[in-house]
Write a protein that holds these residues in place. Structure first.
Motif, mmCIF file in Angstrom:
data_model
loop_
_atom_site.group_PDB
_atom_site.id
_atom_site.type_symbol
_atom_site.label_atom_id
_atom_site.label_comp_id
_atom_site.label_asym_id
_atom_site.label_seq_id
_atom_site.Cartn_x
_atom_site.Cartn_y
_atom_site.Cartn_z
ATOM 1 N N TYR A 10 -3.638 -0.808 0.357
ATOM 2 C CA TYR A 10 -3.692 -0.017 -0.872
ATOM 3 C C TYR A 10 -2.340 0.094 -1.574
ATOM 4 C CZ TYR A 10 -7.904 1.650 1.579
ATOM 5 O OH TYR A 10 -9.081 1.741 2.271
ATOM 6 N N VAL A 11 -1.278 0.302 -0.795
ATOM 7 C CA VAL A 11 0.069 0.438 -1.349
ATOM 8 C C VAL A 11 0.901 -0.703 -0.782
ATOM 9 C CG1 VAL A 11 2.091 1.918 -1.568
ATOM 10 C CG2 VAL A 11 -0.198 2.935 -1.524
ATOM 11 N N ASP A 12 1.141 -1.690 -1.598
ATOM 12 C CA ASP A 12 1.697 -2.962 -1.136
ATOM 13 C C ASP A 12 3.115 -2.818 -0.578
ATOM 14 O OD1 ASP A 12 1.388 -6.019 -1.161
ATOM 15 O OD2 ASP A 12 3.291 -5.719 -2.208
ATOM 16 N N PHE A 13 3.342 -3.447 0.560
ATOM 17 C CA PHE A 13 4.631 -3.389 1.235
ATOM 18 C C PHE A 13 5.753 -3.956 0.372
ATOM 19 C CE2 PHE A 13 7.760 -5.688 3.891
ATOM 20 C CZ PHE A 13 8.317 -4.621 4.572
ATOM 21 N N ASP A 14 5.543 -5.123 -0.211
ATOM 22 C CA ASP A 14 6.585 -5.768 -1.013
ATOM 23 C C ASP A 14 6.918 -4.962 -2.263
ATOM 24 O OD1 ASP A 14 6.831 -7.896 0.774
ATOM 25 O OD2 ASP A 14 5.281 -9.076 -0.224
ATOM 26 N N VAL A 15 5.888 -4.372 -2.874
ATOM 27 C CA VAL A 15 6.128 -3.536 -4.061
ATOM 28 C C VAL A 15 6.943 -2.307 -3.674
ATOM 29 C CG1 VAL A 15 5.042 -2.119 -5.836
ATOM 30 C CG2 VAL A 15 4.085 -4.365 -5.291
ATOM 31 N N THR A 16 6.610 -1.703 -2.537
ATOM 32 C CA THR A 16 7.358 -0.533 -2.072
ATOM 33 C C THR A 16 8.824 -0.866 -1.852
ATOM 34 O OG1 THR A 16 5.416 0.482 -1.036
ATOM 35 C CG2 THR A 16 7.570 1.160 -0.204
ATOM 36 N N ARG A 17 9.095 -1.994 -1.235
ATOM 37 C CA ARG A 17 10.474 -2.408 -1.007
ATOM 38 C C ARG A 17 11.209 -2.652 -2.323
ATOM 39 N NH1 ARG A 17 13.316 -1.554 3.114
ATOM 40 N NH2 ARG A 17 14.278 -3.598 3.280
ATOM 41 N N ALA A 18 10.484 -3.211 -3.295
ATOM 42 C CA ALA A 18 11.094 -3.461 -4.606
ATOM 43 C C ALA A 18 11.445 -2.146 -5.300
ATOM 44 C CB ALA A 18 10.142 -4.282 -5.476
ATOM 45 N N VAL A 19 10.575 -1.145 -5.169
ATOM 46 C CA VAL A 19 10.838 0.165 -5.781
ATOM 47 C C VAL A 19 12.093 0.782 -5.166
ATOM 48 C CG1 VAL A 19 9.988 2.537 -5.996
ATOM 49 C CG2 VAL A 19 8.456 0.603 -6.436
ATOM 50 N N LYS A 20 12.235 0.678 -3.868
ATOM 51 C CA LYS A 20 13.429 1.220 -3.202
ATOM 52 C C LYS A 20 14.698 0.588 -3.777
ATOM 53 C CE LYS A 20 15.843 1.284 1.255
ATOM 54 N NZ LYS A 20 16.348 2.653 1.216
ATOM 55 N N GLN A 21 14.666 -0.727 -3.953
ATOM 56 C CA GLN A 21 15.845 -1.420 -4.443
ATOM 57 C C GLN A 21 16.105 -1.131 -5.924
ATOM 58 O OE1 GLN A 21 14.910 -5.483 -3.506
ATOM 59 N NE2 GLN A 21 14.905 -5.133 -1.290
ATOM 60 N N GLN A 22 15.033 -1.136 -6.718
ATOM 61 C CA GLN A 22 15.200 -0.998 -8.165
ATOM 62 C C GLN A 22 15.495 0.430 -8.593
ATOM 63 O OE1 GLN A 22 11.526 -2.672 -9.592
ATOM 64 N NE2 GLN A 22 11.990 -4.700 -8.767
ATOM 65 N N VAL A 23 14.876 1.396 -7.921
ATOM 66 C CA VAL A 23 15.042 2.789 -8.333
ATOM 67 C C VAL A 23 16.283 3.412 -7.699
ATOM 68 C CG1 VAL A 23 14.032 5.108 -8.258
ATOM 69 C CG2 VAL A 23 12.592 3.122 -8.795
ATOM 70 N N PHE A 24 16.447 3.271 -6.396
ATOM 71 C CA PHE A 24 17.535 3.959 -5.713
ATOM 72 C C PHE A 24 18.817 3.136 -5.633
ATOM 73 C CE2 PHE A 24 13.651 6.043 -4.421
ATOM 74 C CZ PHE A 24 13.981 7.385 -4.588
ATOM 75 N N GLN A 25 18.716 1.843 -5.818
ATOM 76 C CA GLN A 25 19.882 0.966 -5.970
ATOM 77 C C GLN A 25 20.980 1.211 -4.943
ATOM 78 O OE1 GLN A 25 21.048 1.249 -10.126
ATOM 79 N NE2 GLN A 25 19.445 -0.187 -10.733
ATOM 80 N N GLY A 26 20.573 1.340 -3.696
ATOM 81 C CA GLY A 26 21.555 1.444 -2.623
ATOM 82 C C GLY A 26 22.292 2.758 -2.546
ATOM 83 N N ASN A 27 21.715 3.842 -3.104
ATOM 84 C CA ASN A 27 22.415 5.133 -3.072
ATOM 85 C C ASN A 27 22.208 5.878 -1.746
ATOM 86 O OD1 ASN A 27 19.842 6.249 -3.175
ATOM 87 N ND2 ASN A 27 20.185 7.423 -5.042
ATOM 88 N N GLY A 28 21.545 5.228 -0.788
ATOM 89 C CA GLY A 28 21.377 5.832 0.531
ATOM 90 C C GLY A 28 20.112 6.635 0.704
ATOM 91 N N ASN A 29 19.312 6.773 -0.345
ATOM 92 C CA ASN A 29 18.097 7.570 -0.242
ATOM 93 C C ASN A 29 16.869 6.681 -0.036
ATOM 94 O OD1 ASN A 29 16.733 9.971 -0.025
ATOM 95 N ND2 ASN A 29 17.454 10.766 -1.989
ATOM 96 N N LEU A 30 15.749 7.322 0.191
ATOM 97 C CA LEU A 30 14.487 6.685 0.558
ATOM 98 C C LEU A 30 14.672 5.837 1.819
ATOM 99 C CD1 LEU A 30 11.489 6.365 0.025
ATOM 100 C CD2 LEU A 30 11.985 4.419 -1.449
ATOM 101 N N ARG A 31 14.872 6.524 2.919
ATOM 102 C CA ARG A 31 14.933 5.846 4.207
ATOM 103 C C ARG A 31 13.499 5.596 4.677
ATOM 104 N NH1 ARG A 31 19.687 9.417 7.229
ATOM 105 N NH2 ARG A 31 21.328 8.963 5.702
ATOM 106 N N GLN A 32 13.275 4.428 5.250
ATOM 107 C CA GLN A 32 11.911 4.017 5.585
ATOM 108 C C GLN A 32 11.703 3.800 7.074
ATOM 109 O OE1 GLN A 32 12.173 0.771 2.478
ATOM 110 N NE2 GLN A 32 9.976 1.223 2.355
ATOM 111 N N TYR A 33 10.576 4.278 7.533
ATOM 112 C CA TYR A 33 10.037 3.898 8.834
ATOM 113 C C TYR A 33 9.023 2.801 8.554
ATOM 114 C CZ TYR A 33 6.582 4.189 12.654
ATOM 115 O OH TYR A 33 5.688 3.894 13.648
ATOM 116 N N ILE A 34 9.373 1.568 8.871
ATOM 117 C CA ILE A 34 8.530 0.410 8.560
ATOM 118 C C ILE A 34 7.823 -0.041 9.831
ATOM 119 C CG2 ILE A 34 8.509 -1.978 7.737
ATOM 120 C CD1 ILE A 34 11.005 -1.293 6.083
ATOM 121 N N THR A 35 6.493 -0.158 9.753
ATOM 122 C CA THR A 35 5.735 -0.513 10.943
ATOM 123 C C THR A 35 4.523 -1.378 10.594
ATOM 124 O OG1 THR A 35 4.456 0.384 12.806
ATOM 125 C CG2 THR A 35 4.413 1.636 10.769
#
Length: 469
Positions: free
Chosen positions: A416-441
């Protein structure tokens, strides 16, 4: 404005009480002049305290804020959907145990339009507005994530005397958290999201292109697991194509509705559930009656939530729209993309017929009894091009870990919520500011929090508590 307890009960060492608020239908400048009110309800779960809960009956009719502990650690659970209420929290609920053991009190919100809150149902909409498509559309738009967040803010101020609270959002509940972070970041202590990082900056077409790809993977897996179902599904589809099969509530089991059984691919055990239905339906057609048994049809009807939770159907693509983005029946149109021929029923095809996923199609407004009267409403929503803004990227980008820590459980095989899209949002929105830490499984599907709350939530709390150099 205060939340009043309308019922209360004790279960072992846990107290649950349902709280009712009367809130504005519309917020903002327009809302100041809008006299219409709605009811928003939720359930508070906390440890039993003999000092304040000794006589449970005394709680009814009293302000809920008076029965929270002095030192409050309140977390609000935002349910997935859109359009679903919270399940009543029993003492055996694994989420309850994890959160109470960590000292939280839990507020389970029935988002506006769901559960005990002012609900949206097809017949009541038609009765309220006399079948006016324009008026119905205008009304249901007030049940989007931005309005849900405004409700939360009113409740937070009441229960916490303007203090901060924590948020836990499953699926669409995570989308609502991102809207909350965009609108009122100073109200939030920490945000935990399970399978629900929204596709900020992506269109509905982007979302469903990815969704079809993930659903194709699940179909391939399904037919590898149950190869005999290729022929069984073809036989069933042929029967449904040649006959009008009415479900117990008056809906129609068309081929396209049958294919939406694939919605169950998205949770643990879903393939086995679908196989069970396919086997029984195929077996029915081999019997003397040569038609589906009533019990089989009733089971199929009850597997769907589009009749009972119509917001789920109406907003399925609207949750991806803001500003000038139009959905334009994305899932329906992409069904006919060259990559998706297996989703199109063709009786002469030599390839397996694929099941669809968490998608809404035009045919559903003919096949579902409660959606039939809303066909024009749905079409208007899919053509709408002037949506309220749900996400403020600049605000989200400014939220460092020190301001509001955000953690998310991200499932590699989430349908339902695509893994690759989620990773792209982390990179595009937070741009390495240290937020949105993920437990990936890859251990769980979309319902990981229900499959193993201790592991999923425990992993998120580990992320919140650990130091990262």
């Amino acid at each position: 404005m205060s939340g009043i307890i309308i019922e209360a009960g004790k279960d072992h060492d846990i107290v649950n009480y349902r709280v009712q608020y009367e809130l504005q239908l519309t917020y903002g400048n327009i809302g100041d002049k809008d006299s219409e009110k709605i009811i928003v309800c939720g359930v508070i779960t906390q440890r039993y305290d003999d000092k304040i809960h000794k006589n449970i009956n005394d709680l009814v009719g009293k302000p809920a804020r008076d029965y929270l502990p002095k030192e409050r650690k309140l977390i609000t659970y935002l349910q997935g959907g859109p359009g679903f209420p919270c399940k009543f929290p029993g003492s055996g609920d694994s989420i309850v145990k994890v959160l109470l053991d960590r000292g939280y009190q839990i507020f389970w919100l029935d988002q506006r339009g769901t559960g005990y809150s002012t609900a949206i149902e097809s017949r009541s909409l038609v009765e309220k507005f006399g079948g006016s498509t324009e008026e119905i559309v205008e009304y249901v738009l007030k049940f989007r994530a931005d309005s849900i967040v405004q409700d939360c803010e009113q409740i937070r101020k009441d229960l916490l005397n303007d203090g901060k609270w924590s948020l836990l959002g499953q699926s669409y509940g995570g989308f609502c958290i991102f809207t909350y972070l965009s609108m009122f970041p100073d109200s939030i202590k920490e945000a935990l999201i399970t399978g629900g990082v929204p596709p900020v900056g992506h269109t509905p077409q982007d979302v469903y292109t990815a969704t079809y790809a993930r659903t194709t993977e699940r179909n391939v897996h399904y037919y590898r697991k149950y190869p005999q179902d290729v022929e069984k599904v073809a036989t069933i589809a042929k029967y449904l194509s040649d006959h009008v099969v009415e479900l117990p509530n008056g809906g129609i089991l068309s081929v396209e509705r049958f294919q939406t059984l694939g919605l169950n691919f998205g949770h643990n055990g879903g393939t086995d559930e679908i196989h069970s239905i396919i086997s029984k339906l195929h077996y029915d057609l081999q019997q003397a009656s040569k038609r589906p048994a009533y019990s089989t049809l009733a089971t199929i009807e009850n597997m769907y939530s589009f009749d009972t939770n119509i917001i789920y159907a109406l907003f399925q693509e609207a949750i991806y729209c803001e500003d000038d983005i139009k959905s334009e029946w994305s899932a329906d149109s992409l069904r006919y993309h060259p990559n998706n021929v297996n989703y199109q029923y063709n009786p002469s095809a030599n390839t397996p017929l694929y099941f669809t996923g968490e998608m809404v199609f035009k045919s559903m407004y003919k096949d579902y009894s409660e959606l039939k009267c809303l066909e024009k409403v749905a079409d208007a929503l899919h053509k709408k091009h002037d949506w309220s803004q749900l996400y403020h990227v600049d605000t989200l980008r400014s939220l460092t870990w020190e301001k509001v820590p955000i953690v998310a459980a991200t499932y590699v095989y989430d349908q339902y919520v695509d893994f690759d899209v989620t990773r792209a949002v982390k990179q595009q929105v937070f741009q390495g500011n240290g937020n949105l830490r993920q437990y990936i499984t890859s251990e769980f599907f979309h319902n990981g929090i229900r499959a193993n709350a201790e592991k999923v939530l425990g992993s998120l709390f580990d992320l919140l508590e650990c130091e990262i150099d």
